[in-house]
Design an enzyme around this catalytic site. Structure first.
Site, short mmCIF file in Angstrom:
data_model
loop_
_atom_site.label_atom_id
_atom_site.label_comp_id
_atom_site.label_asym_id
_atom_site.label_seq_id
_atom_site.Cartn_x
_atom_site.Cartn_y
_atom_site.Cartn_z
N HIS A 179 -15.78 17.98 -19.07
CA HIS A 179 -16.80 16.82 -19.64
C HIS A 179 -17.24 17.37 -21.50
O HIS A 179 -17.32 16.66 -22.07
CB HIS A 179 -18.20 16.87 -19.01
CG HIS A 179 -17.86 15.87 -17.75
ND1 HIS A 179 -17.76 14.60 -18.05
CD2 HIS A 179 -18.08 15.99 -16.36
CE1 HIS A 179 -17.72 14.01 -16.55
NE2 HIS A 179 -17.91 14.82 -15.70
N GLN A 215 -22.63 13.85 -20.17
CA GLN A 215 -22.99 12.85 -19.14
C GLN A 215 -24.27 11.85 -19.25
O GLN A 215 -24.52 10.81 -18.74
CB GLN A 215 -22.89 13.16 -17.77
CG GLN A 215 -21.30 13.42 -17.31
CD GLN A 215 -21.20 13.97 -15.93
OE1 GLN A 215 -21.41 15.14 -15.61
NE2 GLN A 215 -20.68 13.28 -15.06
N GLY A 265 -22.87 18.98 -9.67
CA GLY A 265 -22.86 19.40 -10.91
C GLY A 265 -22.96 18.34 -12.00
O GLY A 265 -22.98 17.07 -11.74
N CYS A 273 -16.79 11.99 -9.71
CA CYS A 273 -17.56 12.23 -10.73
C CYS A 273 -18.61 11.24 -10.95
O CYS A 273 -18.37 10.00 -10.55
CB CYS A 273 -16.56 12.11 -12.06
SG CYS A 273 -17.48 12.29 -13.55
N LEU A 274 -19.92 11.64 -11.16
CA LEU A 274 -20.96 10.86 -11.32
C LEU A 274 -20.72 9.70 -12.23
O LEU A 274 -21.41 8.33 -12.39
CB LEU A 274 -22.17 11.34 -11.44
CG LEU A 274 -22.54 12.39 -10.30
CD1 LEU A 274 -23.81 13.37 -10.63
CD2 LEU A 274 -23.10 11.38 -9.23
N HIS A 278 -14.69 21.38 -13.81
CA HIS A 278 -14.86 20.00 -13.92
C HIS A 278 -15.84 19.54 -15.11
O HIS A 278 -15.79 18.66 -15.90
CB HIS A 278 -15.04 19.43 -12.65
CG HIS A 278 -15.55 17.81 -12.67
ND1 HIS A 278 -14.89 16.69 -12.06
CD2 HIS A 278 -16.72 17.03 -13.02
CE1 HIS A 278 -15.34 15.55 -12.25
NE2 HIS A 278 -16.58 15.75 -12.90
N GLU A 279 -16.97 20.29 -14.79
CA GLU A 279 -17.91 20.30 -15.87
C GLU A 279 -17.62 20.62 -17.15
O GLU A 279 -17.78 20.05 -18.26
CB GLU A 279 -19.27 20.77 -15.42
CG GLU A 279 -19.82 20.79 -14.10
CD GLU A 279 -19.67 19.23 -13.73
OE1 GLU A 279 -20.11 18.27 -14.80
OE2 GLU A 279 -19.80 18.74 -12.71
O1 GNR Z 1 -20.62 15.50 -7.55
C1 GNR Z 1 -19.73 15.65 -7.92
N1 GNR Z 1 -18.90 15.99 -7.11
C2 GNR Z 1 -17.48 16.73 -7.26
C3 GNR Z 1 -16.76 16.82 -6.25
C4 GNR Z 1 -15.36 17.39 -6.55
C5 GNR Z 1 -15.09 17.68 -7.87
C6 GNR Z 1 -15.94 17.71 -8.73
C7 GNR Z 1 -17.15 17.03 -8.57
S1 GNR Z 1 -18.42 17.06 -9.88
C8 GNR Z 1 -19.33 15.74 -9.52
C9 GNR Z 1 -20.56 15.65 -10.27
C10 GNR Z 1 -19.86 15.40 -11.75
O2 GNR Z 1 -19.43 14.56 -11.92
N2 GNR Z 1 -20.12 16.06 -12.58
O3 GNR Z 1 -19.58 16.06 -13.90
NI NI Z 2 -18.13 14.60 -13.89
#
Ligand code: GNR
Ligand code: NI
Length: 186
Positions: A140, A51, A46, A94-95, A136-137
């Protein structure tokens, strides 16, 4: 195909609230496509526009495993209009918090409304990893990172670690623009 730079925490741009898009126009659709390219390259499941330094309510996700056919979803102005009472814990990454993983609890199932890349309103019911990643997205978009859902002790440890790494990598990189200026004035 265009790859965008992903902002790493701590960074004030990751703490801001993103604004809704008026409609998904050509430029928005192009941004969504570039975000997907960037996400696959990372690789991640995601990515949210803040980001990559764009404070708009746009996210992309693809919950497909590597051996599965890609299932990209592009969403503008996502809104959760129902979530299950039942919560589940999932080990999140999270990236913008590279190499940091902690369990986070969230509703197990959600229903989300959004505009797709053709500006069409859509509704989707999600569970499992898809529900986790969409939530999660969407965090952000409100300046919330997964570490904001864990203990302040763990959050502090993670952010201090990332601060240290940032300082080390800055020390290695010369400041190109400043250098040019000081040469010019010499
Ligand atoms: O790549 C991602 N893996 C992930 C794993 C578990 C829960 C959420 C994520 S999202 C993350 C990519 C990211 O940071 N998206 O904002
Ligand atoms: Ni993230």
């Amino acid at each position: 195909m265009a790859l965008l730079d992903i902002i790493v925490a701590p960074d004030p741009r990751l703490k801001k609230k993103a604004v809704s898009v008026e409609s998904v126009d050509k430029a928005t659709a192009k941004l969504m496509a570039d975000m997907l390219d960037t996400m696959y390259e990372a690789p991640g499941v995601g990515l949210a526009a803040p980001q990559v330094g764009v404070l708009k309510r746009i996210i992309v996700v693809d919950p497909a495993q590597e051996d599965e056919k890609p299932r990209p979803l592009k969403m503008a102005n996502p809104e959760i209009f129902w979530s299950s009472e039942e919560v589940k814990e999932y080990e999140e990454g999270c990236l913008s918090l590279p190499e940091e993983y902690e369990p986070v609890q969230r509703p197990d199932r959600i229903k989300v409304r959004y505009l797709d890349e053709k500006n069409q309103p859509q509704e989707l019911e999600a569970d499992g990893i898809l529900a986790v990643v969409i939530q999660h997205e969407m965090d952000h978009l409100d300046g919330v990172l997964f570490v904001d859902h864990i203990s302040s002790l763990k959050r502090g440890m993670i952010l201090r670690r990332l601060t240290k790494i940032k300082k080390l990598s800055k020390a290695q990189k010369p400041k190109a623009t400043l250098k040019r200026r000081s040469l010019a004035s010499a």
